[in-house]
Write an enzyme that holds these catalytic residues in place. Structure first.
Site, mmCIF file in Angstrom:
data_model
loop_
_atom_site.group_PDB
_atom_site.id
_atom_site.type_symbol
_atom_site.label_atom_id
_atom_site.label_comp_id
_atom_site.label_asym_id
_atom_site.label_seq_id
_atom_site.Cartn_x
_atom_site.Cartn_y
_atom_site.Cartn_z
ATOM 1 N N PRO A 154 0.798 -1.229 0.000
ATOM 2 C CG PRO A 154 -0.111 -1.116 2.131
ATOM 3 C CD PRO A 154 0.543 -2.061 1.179
ATOM 4 C CE1 TYR A 158 9.197 4.756 2.654
ATOM 5 C CE2 TYR A 158 7.647 6.593 2.745
ATOM 6 C CZ TYR A 158 8.141 5.408 3.262
ATOM 7 O OH TYR A 158 7.585 4.874 4.396
ATOM 8 C CG ASN A 163 8.497 -2.154 -0.079
ATOM 9 O OD1 ASN A 163 7.987 -2.279 1.036
ATOM 10 N ND2 ASN A 163 9.089 -1.038 -0.466
ATOM 11 C CD GLU A 209 10.853 -7.945 5.036
ATOM 12 O OE1 GLU A 209 11.209 -9.068 5.477
ATOM 13 O OE2 GLU A 209 10.403 -7.043 5.751
ATOM 14 C CG HIS A 220 11.334 -2.691 4.247
ATOM 15 N ND1 HIS A 220 9.967 -2.583 4.129
ATOM 16 C CD2 HIS A 220 11.577 -3.902 4.772
ATOM 17 C CE1 HIS A 220 9.415 -3.690 4.591
ATOM 18 N NE2 HIS A 220 10.367 -4.513 4.978
ATOM 19 N NE ARG A 279 10.421 5.817 8.291
ATOM 20 C CZ ARG A 279 9.456 5.601 7.376
ATOM 21 N NH1 ARG A 279 9.627 4.650 6.461
ATOM 22 N NH2 ARG A 279 8.366 6.329 7.383
#
Ligand code: DQA
Length: 207
Positions: free
Chosen positions: A69, A82, A133, A157, A159, A166
Site C-alpha cells: 500500500p 522515499y 516490499n 524483502e 524496504h 524509524r
C-alpha cells in the site's frame, strides 16, 4: 527460506518429475493437490506439477515483484524518506536489469491485502522467486506471511527506507520470518539488489 531450503526444494522438484513419470501425479499429491516436501513443506501446487513435466518449466525465470500500500505514490509521498523516483521508474529499472540477468519480471502494486495474497498464491509452482516490499503490511500482516509460507521459491524483502532508524512499530516485520534475505535502507536501489540475489539463488545466467 534458507539457501539449503531452496536447494532442497529444487531436488524435490527433480524427484517429483521422476515420481510423476513412474507413479503418476495422483499418488504423489496430497488431497488438496499440494506436494509435501521433505520437511513437510509444500514445494509445488497441483497445477504447477502438471507444468513441471516440461523441463523448461522447472527452471522458471519469472520473478514476481510485489509492492504494498501507498507505494503507488512513490516519488510524491514523503520524498525526504522515499526519494523522488516513481514506482514506474523502479519498474523500468527492474525490467532493464532483469533482461541482463536473464529473468522475466511481473511487477505489481496493490493497496489491498487480499490482492497481494492472491498474487502470491498464483505464483506457486510457476514463479522462480518473489521480491516483496509489503510496505505497511510488513508490520501487520500475518496473512501475507502465511501466503508466503506456501510459496516454495526464494523471497527477498525490500524496504526503501531504513525502517530500523524509524518508529518502533516499523522495526517488526512479519515477512522477515519467511524471507531468504532482507534489503533495508538502500533506497529504490534495493529492488535491483534483490533481483541480483534472486538471480544468484535460482542460478540465472547473467549477460
Ligand atoms: C516501507 C517501510 C514501511 O514501514 C512503510 O509503511 C512503507 C514503505 C519502505 O519501503 O521503506 O510504506 O516498506
Amino acid at each position: 527460506m534458507s539457501d539449503a531450503r531452496v536447494g532442497a526444494a529444487r531436488s524435490e522438484r527433480v524427484r517429483l518429475r521422476v515420481a510423476e513419470a513412474d507413479i503418476g501425479v495422483e499418488a504423489a499429491a496430497t488431497s488438496d493437490g499440494a506436494i509435501p516436501g521433505p520437511d513437510g513443506d509444500r514445494v509445488a501446487s497441483g497445477s504447477g506439477l502438471s507444468r513441471m513435466t516440461d523441463e523448461r518449466e522447472d527452471v522458471s525465470r519469472i520473478v514476481l515483484v510485489l509492492n504494498g500500500p501507498n507505494l503507488n505514490l512513490l516519488g510524491k509521498r514523503q520524498p525526504e524518506i522515499y526519494g523522488r523516483e516513481t514506482l514506474a521508474d523502479v519498474e523500468a529499472d527492474c525490467r532493464r536489469l532483469a533482461g541482463e540477468l536473464g529473468l522475466e519480471i511481473e511487477f505489481r502494486q496493490s493497496n489491498r491485502e487480499y490482492e497481494i495474497i492472491d498474487w502470491i498464491h498464483e505464483a506457486r509452482g510457476r514463479v522462480a522467486g518473489v521480491v516483496i516490499n509489503p510496505a505497511a503490511f510488513t508490520h501487520t500482516s500475518v496473512a501475507i506471511l502465511d501466503a508466503l509460507h506456501a510459496f516454495e521459491g526464494p523471497i527477498i524483502e525490500v524496504h526503501i527506507s531504513n525502517v530500523h532508524k524509524r518508529e518502533e512499530f516499523r522495526h517488526r516485520s512479519y515477512v522477515s520470518a519467511v524471507a531468504s534475505g532482507v534489503i533495508v535502507g538502500c533506497g529504490t536501489q534495493g529492488y535491483a539488489l534483490a533481483l541480483r540475489r534472486i538471480a544468484a539463488l535460482v542460478g540465472a545466467e547473467a549477460g
